[in-house]
Design an enzyme around this catalytic site. Structure first.
Site, mmCIF file in Angstrom:
data_model
loop_
_atom_site.group_PDB
_atom_site.id
_atom_site.type_symbol
_atom_site.label_atom_id
_atom_site.label_comp_id
_atom_site.label_asym_id
_atom_site.label_seq_id
_atom_site.Cartn_x
_atom_site.Cartn_y
_atom_site.Cartn_z
ATOM 1 C CD GLU A 1 82.211 72.052 31.955
ATOM 2 O OE1 GLU A 1 82.675 71.861 31.207
ATOM 3 O OE2 GLU A 1 82.519 72.126 33.424
ATOM 4 C CG ASP B 1 89.465 68.370 30.755
ATOM 5 O OD1 ASP B 1 90.143 67.834 31.129
ATOM 6 O OD2 ASP B 1 89.151 70.114 30.645
ATOM 7 C CE1 TYR C 1 85.048 67.701 31.614
ATOM 8 C CE2 TYR C 1 83.955 68.524 29.589
ATOM 9 C CZ TYR C 1 84.319 68.406 31.083
ATOM 10 O OH TYR C 1 85.329 70.542 31.382
#
Length: 287
Positions: free
Chosen positions: A32, A133, A115
């Site tokens: 990520e 996102d 996020y």
């Protein structure tokens, strides 16, 4: 809607290394962070190399800054690489080397934002939390609001997407809606391939075009790269990464013509801890 989307994802989702069963929470967190504003095609080989070299937070925590920056290569925003090392150190010191599952605990880690914290909680630990996102915001705008463009990010986005989460298989739904935005509901949507075309508010509204001020605002949010300090910093960082000894200033001077911009970029790298000055006329990666 959730069933349609998850079924579509299971048939059409990309086969990406970190989506394979058995990927550790650390592997998910690493993917990520690496994927922020960087295409998957560039991230995947780097992720595999990092996981081979530093498969746990403890392994990365003990690495040198220079090795970390070289391994980061050109993934973008090299400061993220050092923050990732700081994150690994915090996980070792605060959680015995195990990535925490709680969103608030994840948010407290260096370099982990809204996020990423929710993505790790959902995809590594199976928690029912909204993951938002750019792709998700774009899908939501069209699906639920009937708008082609999503507008600026807002805190309300989390609540909006949370309301869509099914009680079961919420993480699968989250990755599916992200994948839909990446592959189908893009800036130029391929609506004929969309599993949600029959329930899409934008379709039902006749696919309205955005207003002129919405188009202008969207263009303004796109960050340019050519000719910016970011580009100059990237050129200098590449030079330092490829060197095996301190780089003379004269060699750095050759990467960009504008002396003032070049000097500003170089010393901003020093201020950010991405480069160190060695003597009066040489620079190198930090130890």
């Amino acid at each position: 809607m959730a069933s349609l989307l998850i079924d579509w994802y299971e048939a059409n989702g990309r086969d990406i290394a970190w989506r394979h069963p058995g990927t550790s929470p650390w592997g998910v967190l690493l993917s990520e962070v690496m994927s922020q504003q960087t295409p998957v095609v560039r991230v995947e080989p780097a992720w595999i190399a990092w996981m081979d070299r530093w498969p746990t937070p403890a392994a990365l925590a003990s690495a040198s800054n220079a090795d970390v920056l070289r391994a980061w290569d050109r993934l973008g925003y090299p400061r993220r690489a050092l923050r990732l090392k700081e994150c690994a150190q915090a996980i070792v010191e605060g959680y015995g080397g195990e990535v925490p599952c709680d969103v608030d605990a994840l948010l407290a880690l260096p370099g982990i934002g809204d996020y990423t914290a929710r993505a790790v909680a959902a995809f590594a630990f199976g928690l029912r939390v909204p993951v938002v996102d750019t792709n998700v915001r774009r899908v939501y705008a069209r699906l639920m609001k009937g708008q082609l463009l999503p507008g600026p990010a807002r805190r309300q986005d989390l609540a909006d997407v949370a309301a869509l989460l099914p009680e079961r298989r919420a993480p699968e739904f989250s990755v599916a809606i992200m994948e839909l935005g990446a592959l189908v509901c893009t800036t130029k949507p391929a609506c004929s391939s969309c599993p949600l075309i029959d329930v899409c508010s934008w379709q039902r509204a006749g696919r309205p075009e955005p207003a002129a001020h919405e188009i202008a605002a969207a263009k303004k949010r796109v960050q340019k790269f050519e000719g910016t300090d970011r580009q100059v910093r990237g050129k200098i960082m590449r030079l330092l990464r490829e060197a095996h000894s301190p780089v003379p200033l004269a060699q750095i001077d050759a990467v960009w013509e504008d002396a003032a911009q070049r000097s500003r970029a170089l010393f901003s790298l020093v201020e950010d801890g991405l480069a160190v000055q060695v003597g009066e006329q040489h620079f190198a990666l930090p130890d």
